[in-house]
Design a protein around this motif. Structure first.
Motif, PDB file in Angstrom:
ATOM      1  N   GLY A  15       7.874  15.494 -17.326  1.00  0.00           N
ATOM      2  CA  GLY A  15       7.066  15.983 -18.444  1.00  0.00           C
ATOM      3  C   GLY A  15       6.892  14.989 -19.566  1.00  0.00           C
ATOM      4  N   ALA A  16       6.862  13.693 -19.229  1.00  0.00           N
ATOM      5  CA  ALA A  16       6.640  12.674 -20.252  1.00  0.00           C
ATOM      6  C   ALA A  16       5.148  12.365 -20.414  1.00  0.00           C
ATOM      7  CB  ALA A  16       7.417  11.409 -19.906  1.00  0.00           C
ATOM      8  N   GLY A  17       4.319  13.082 -19.692  1.00  0.00           N
ATOM      9  CA  GLY A  17       2.879  12.836 -19.786  1.00  0.00           C
ATOM     10  C   GLY A  17       2.461  11.543 -19.109  1.00  0.00           C
ATOM     11  N   MET A  18       3.195  11.173 -18.065  1.00  0.00           N
ATOM     12  CA  MET A  18       2.886   9.924 -17.356  1.00  0.00           C
ATOM     13  C   MET A  18       2.461  10.169 -15.918  1.00  0.00           C
ATOM     14  SD  MET A  18       6.144   7.735 -18.721  1.00  0.00           S
ATOM     15  CE  MET A  18       5.612   6.132 -18.161  1.00  0.00           C
ATOM     16  N   GLY A  19       2.516  11.405 -15.473  1.00  0.00           N
ATOM     17  CA  GLY A  19       2.258  11.719 -14.068  1.00  0.00           C
ATOM     18  C   GLY A  19       0.835  11.405 -13.639  1.00  0.00           C
ATOM     19  N   LEU A  20      -0.139  12.029 -14.302  1.00  0.00           N
ATOM     20  CA  LEU A  20      -1.533  11.780 -13.921  1.00  0.00           C
ATOM     21  C   LEU A  20      -1.931  10.317 -14.150  1.00  0.00           C
ATOM     22  CD1 LEU A  20      -3.293  15.112 -15.005  1.00  0.00           C
ATOM     23  CD2 LEU A  20      -2.958  14.269 -12.679  1.00  0.00           C
TER      24      LEU A  20
ATOM     25  N   LYS B 139      -3.372   5.010 -11.709  1.00  0.00           N
ATOM     26  CA  LYS B 139      -3.081   3.591 -11.525  1.00  0.00           C
ATOM     27  C   LYS B 139      -2.781   3.238 -10.071  1.00  0.00           C
ATOM     28  CE  LYS B 139      -0.805   3.334 -15.805  1.00  0.00           C
ATOM     29  NZ  LYS B 139       0.523   3.419 -16.402  1.00  0.00           N
ATOM     30  N   ASN B 140      -2.295   4.226  -9.301  1.00  0.00           N
ATOM     31  CA  ASN B 140      -1.803   3.918  -7.970  1.00  0.00           C
ATOM     32  C   ASN B 140      -2.695   4.421  -6.838  1.00  0.00           C
ATOM     33  OD1 ASN B 140       0.935   2.476  -8.134  1.00  0.00           O
ATOM     34  ND2 ASN B 140       1.053   4.038  -9.719  1.00  0.00           N
ATOM     35  N   CYS B 141      -3.964   4.716  -7.165  1.00  0.00           N
ATOM     36  CA  CYS B 141      -4.922   4.978  -6.091  1.00  0.00           C
ATOM     37  C   CYS B 141      -6.243   4.332  -6.492  1.00  0.00           C
ATOM     38  CB  CYS B 141      -5.073   6.480  -5.819  1.00  0.00           C
ATOM     39  SG  CYS B 141      -5.816   7.408  -7.153  1.00  0.00           S
ATOM     40  N   ASP B 142      -7.186   4.284  -5.561  1.00  0.00           N
ATOM     41  CA  ASP B 142      -8.453   3.608  -5.857  1.00  0.00           C
ATOM     42  C   ASP B 142      -9.528   4.571  -6.336  1.00  0.00           C
ATOM     43  OD1 ASP B 142      -7.445   1.079  -5.131  1.00  0.00           O
ATOM     44  OD2 ASP B 142      -7.635   1.637  -3.026  1.00  0.00           O
ATOM     45  N   ARG B 143      -9.393   5.845  -5.926  1.00  0.00           N
ATOM     46  CA  ARG B 143     -10.358   6.835  -6.388  1.00  0.00           C
ATOM     47  C   ARG B 143      -9.622   8.145  -6.611  1.00  0.00           C
ATOM     48  NH1 ARG B 143     -15.070   6.942  -2.541  1.00  0.00           N
ATOM     49  NH2 ARG B 143     -14.067   8.765  -1.640  1.00  0.00           N
ATOM     50  N   LEU B 144      -9.874   8.756  -7.748  1.00  0.00           N
ATOM     51  CA  LEU B 144      -9.176  10.006  -8.070  1.00  0.00           C
ATOM     52  C   LEU B 144     -10.196  11.058  -8.488  1.00  0.00           C
ATOM     53  CD1 LEU B 144      -6.576  11.640  -8.744  1.00  0.00           C
ATOM     54  CD2 LEU B 144      -6.606  10.550 -11.001  1.00  0.00           C
ATOM     55  N   ASP B 145     -10.140  12.206  -7.807  1.00  0.00           N
ATOM     56  CA  ASP B 145     -10.998  13.333  -8.181  1.00  0.00           C
ATOM     57  C   ASP B 145     -10.116  14.540  -8.444  1.00  0.00           C
ATOM     58  OD1 ASP B 145     -13.684  12.189  -7.669  1.00  0.00           O
ATOM     59  OD2 ASP B 145     -12.894  12.027  -5.624  1.00  0.00           O
ATOM     60  N   ILE B 146     -10.289  15.154  -9.617  1.00  0.00           N
ATOM     61  CA  ILE B 146      -9.506  16.351  -9.944  1.00  0.00           C
ATOM     62  C   ILE B 146     -10.465  17.502 -10.202  1.00  0.00           C
ATOM     63  CG2 ILE B 146      -7.800  17.374 -11.504  1.00  0.00           C
ATOM     64  CD1 ILE B 146      -6.864  14.545 -12.174  1.00  0.00           C
TER      65      ILE B 146
ATOM     66  N   VAL C 297       0.849  -1.199   0.000  1.00  0.00           N
ATOM     67  CA  VAL C 297       0.000   0.000   0.000  1.00  0.00           C
ATOM     68  C   VAL C 297       0.882   1.246   0.000  1.00  0.00           C
ATOM     69  CG1 VAL C 297      -1.736   1.294   1.304  1.00  0.00           C
ATOM     70  CG2 VAL C 297      -1.874  -1.213   1.178  1.00  0.00           C
ATOM     71  N   VAL C 298       1.930   1.208   0.830  1.00  0.00           N
ATOM     72  CA  VAL C 298       2.844   2.352   0.916  1.00  0.00           C
ATOM     73  C   VAL C 298       3.459   2.633  -0.458  1.00  0.00           C
ATOM     74  CG1 VAL C 298       4.955   3.266   1.984  1.00  0.00           C
ATOM     75  CG2 VAL C 298       3.363   1.891   3.346  1.00  0.00           C
ATOM     76  N   LYS C 299       3.880   1.577  -1.148  1.00  0.00           N
ATOM     77  CA  LYS C 299       4.507   1.741  -2.472  1.00  0.00           C
ATOM     78  C   LYS C 299       3.574   2.440  -3.445  1.00  0.00           C
ATOM     79  CE  LYS C 299       8.023  -1.844  -2.776  1.00  0.00           C
ATOM     80  NZ  LYS C 299       7.995  -2.683  -1.578  1.00  0.00           N
ATOM     81  N   ARG C 300       2.314   2.034  -3.477  1.00  0.00           N
ATOM     82  CA  ARG C 300       1.340   2.655  -4.394  1.00  0.00           C
ATOM     83  C   ARG C 300       1.104   4.115  -4.020  1.00  0.00           C
ATOM     84  NH1 ARG C 300      -4.213   0.430  -4.839  1.00  0.00           N
ATOM     85  NH2 ARG C 300      -4.194   1.235  -6.953  1.00  0.00           N
ATOM     86  N   VAL C 301       0.862   4.346  -2.734  1.00  0.00           N
ATOM     87  CA  VAL C 301       0.546   5.699  -2.281  1.00  0.00           C
ATOM     88  C   VAL C 301       1.704   6.645  -2.595  1.00  0.00           C
ATOM     89  CG1 VAL C 301       0.191   7.114  -0.206  1.00  0.00           C
ATOM     90  CG2 VAL C 301      -1.067   4.971  -0.484  1.00  0.00           C
ATOM     91  N   VAL C 302       2.930   6.154  -2.392  1.00  0.00           N
ATOM     92  CA  VAL C 302       4.108   6.996  -2.592  1.00  0.00           C
ATOM     93  C   VAL C 302       4.263   7.405  -4.060  1.00  0.00           C
ATOM     94  CG1 VAL C 302       6.634   6.832  -2.671  1.00  0.00           C
ATOM     95  CG2 VAL C 302       5.431   6.367  -0.546  1.00  0.00           C
ATOM     96  N   VAL C 303       3.992   6.492  -4.988  1.00  0.00           N
ATOM     97  CA  VAL C 303       4.071   6.827  -6.419  1.00  0.00           C
ATOM     98  C   VAL C 303       3.079   7.951  -6.737  1.00  0.00           C
ATOM     99  CG1 VAL C 303       3.658   5.993  -8.774  1.00  0.00           C
ATOM    100  CG2 VAL C 303       4.896   4.547  -7.154  1.00  0.00           C
ATOM    101  N   ALA C 304       1.846   7.782  -6.267  1.00  0.00           N
ATOM    102  CA  ALA C 304       0.801   8.775  -6.554  1.00  0.00           C
ATOM    103  C   ALA C 304       1.139  10.128  -5.918  1.00  0.00           C
ATOM    104  CB  ALA C 304      -0.547   8.264  -6.062  1.00  0.00           C
ATOM    105  N   LEU C 305       1.612  10.104  -4.656  1.00  0.00           N
ATOM    106  CA  LEU C 305       1.944  11.352  -3.962  1.00  0.00           C
ATOM    107  C   LEU C 305       3.087  12.084  -4.658  1.00  0.00           C
ATOM    108  CD1 LEU C 305       1.876  10.436  -0.165  1.00  0.00           C
ATOM    109  CD2 LEU C 305       0.230  11.841  -1.409  1.00  0.00           C
ATOM    110  N   TYR C 306       4.125  11.322  -5.034  1.00  0.00           N
ATOM    111  CA  TYR C 306       5.285  11.947  -5.669  1.00  0.00           C
ATOM    112  C   TYR C 306       4.888  12.633  -6.982  1.00  0.00           C
ATOM    113  CZ  TYR C 306       9.780  12.656  -7.920  1.00  0.00           C
ATOM    114  OH  TYR C 306      10.854  13.228  -8.556  1.00  0.00           O
ATOM    115  N   GLU C 307       4.088  11.947  -7.785  1.00  0.00           N
ATOM    116  CA  GLU C 307       3.674  12.531  -9.068  1.00  0.00           C
ATOM    117  C   GLU C 307       2.876  13.813  -8.841  1.00  0.00           C
ATOM    118  OE1 GLU C 307       4.845  11.769 -11.791  1.00  0.00           O
ATOM    119  OE2 GLU C 307       5.291   9.634 -11.906  1.00  0.00           O
ATOM    120  N   ALA C 308       2.002  13.790  -7.848  1.00  0.00           N
ATOM    121  CA  ALA C 308       1.191  14.976  -7.564  1.00  0.00           C
ATOM    122  C   ALA C 308       2.077  16.111  -7.042  1.00  0.00           C
ATOM    123  CB  ALA C 308       0.098  14.632  -6.557  1.00  0.00           C
TER     124      ALA C 308
END
Lengths: 118, 138
Positions: free
Chosen positions: B103-108, B113-120, B35-46
């Motif tokens: 800036g490779a267009g992979m952040g969002l 992919k690394n969270c269960d629900r995403l709201d922007i 869980v930590v691994k997934r959350v960390v990827v999403a947090l870092y990108e944001a």
């Protein structure tokens, strides 16, 4: 395989983070796109890249990368080296390019996991 | 439990430090390493999105039973077309940022992919709020 066992075959110069030389290597990932590494590299892998700036260590730390190999003679800048020392993640420089370095590392890892064939 | 971190726009030397702090806390709290691994990827990108695009931002992470809710809000240019921004390979990053390998267009897409629900939510010329929720057992 340990990190220090890559030094001779890959013609590596140890630049920083040398307290991590005994870390275990589980595989490798070659990419210069940081989000690609963030999304796809796995814990314990060696990251082969031409990117030498500070953010490489931030990502290597978050992903628990075993070591970073900078290709074609690149060296870490001062900020990168000091972050690598702080995190204990070794940064190496090799004169090889990314293709050559990846090929050799792949061979080493195969030899390490299939005894008798090496 | 709730944690707050300030994110400075444009300061790439500190990019990832908020995510790194959260990672330490989650590990200390014995959250499942997967869980930590997934959350960390999403947090870092944001976090990097704020550094690369906005003037400043804030990361808020709330930890409840079986759920981690992270909200990253910034003051910045906003996203005119969120569906377009979600497409892999689409990026508005500057040449300088791209040279660094961002800036490779992979952040969002990585966040999704690394969270269960995403709201922007985004307002052009005002800012963007990214809310990501991750559920876990144990």
């Amino acid at each position: 395989m340990k990190v220090h066992e890559m030094i001779q075959p890959l013609a590596l110069v140890a630049c920083s983070g040398q307290q991590g030389l005994d870390r275990e290597v589980s595989g490798g990932y070659t990419s210069d796109l940081l989000s690609d590494v963030m999304g796809h590299a796995r814990e314990g892998q060696v990251w082969i890249t031409i990117q030498a700036h500070r953010n490489v260590i931030a990502i290597a730390s978050l992903k628990e990368i075993a070591a970073v190999i900078l290709v074609r003679g690149r060296r870490p800048d001062e900020e990168t080296a000091s972050a690598s020392d702080q995190e204990g993640i070794p940064v190496f420089s090799t004169p090889l390019d990314a293709f050559e370095a990846s090929g050799i590392l792949h061979g080493l890892l195969n030899a390490a996991t299939t005894p008798g064939e090496g | 439990m709730e944690f707050h971190y300030h994110i400075e726009g444009g300061d790439f030397s500190r990019a990832g430090s908020a995510s790194s702090e959260i990672k330490k806390i989650l590990k200390q709290l014995n959250v499942d390493p997967r869980v930590v691994k997934r959350v960390v990827v999403a947090l870092y990108e944001a976090e990097v999105n704020v550094v690369a695009h906005a003037r400043e931002g804030e990361m808020k992470v709330a930890l409840g039973p079986g759920v981690i809710e992270a909200t990253i809000s910034d003051k910045g240019p906003g996203i005119p077309d969120i569906a377009l921004a979600m497409q892999e390979g689409y990026s508005t990053a500057s040449p300088r940022v791209r040279e660094m390998g961002f800036g490779a267009g992979m952040g969002l897409p990585n966040i999704k992919k690394n969270c269960d629900r995403l709201d922007i939510e985004s307002v052009v010329n005002a800012g963007t709020t990214v809310k990501m929720t991750t559920f876990f057992t144990g």
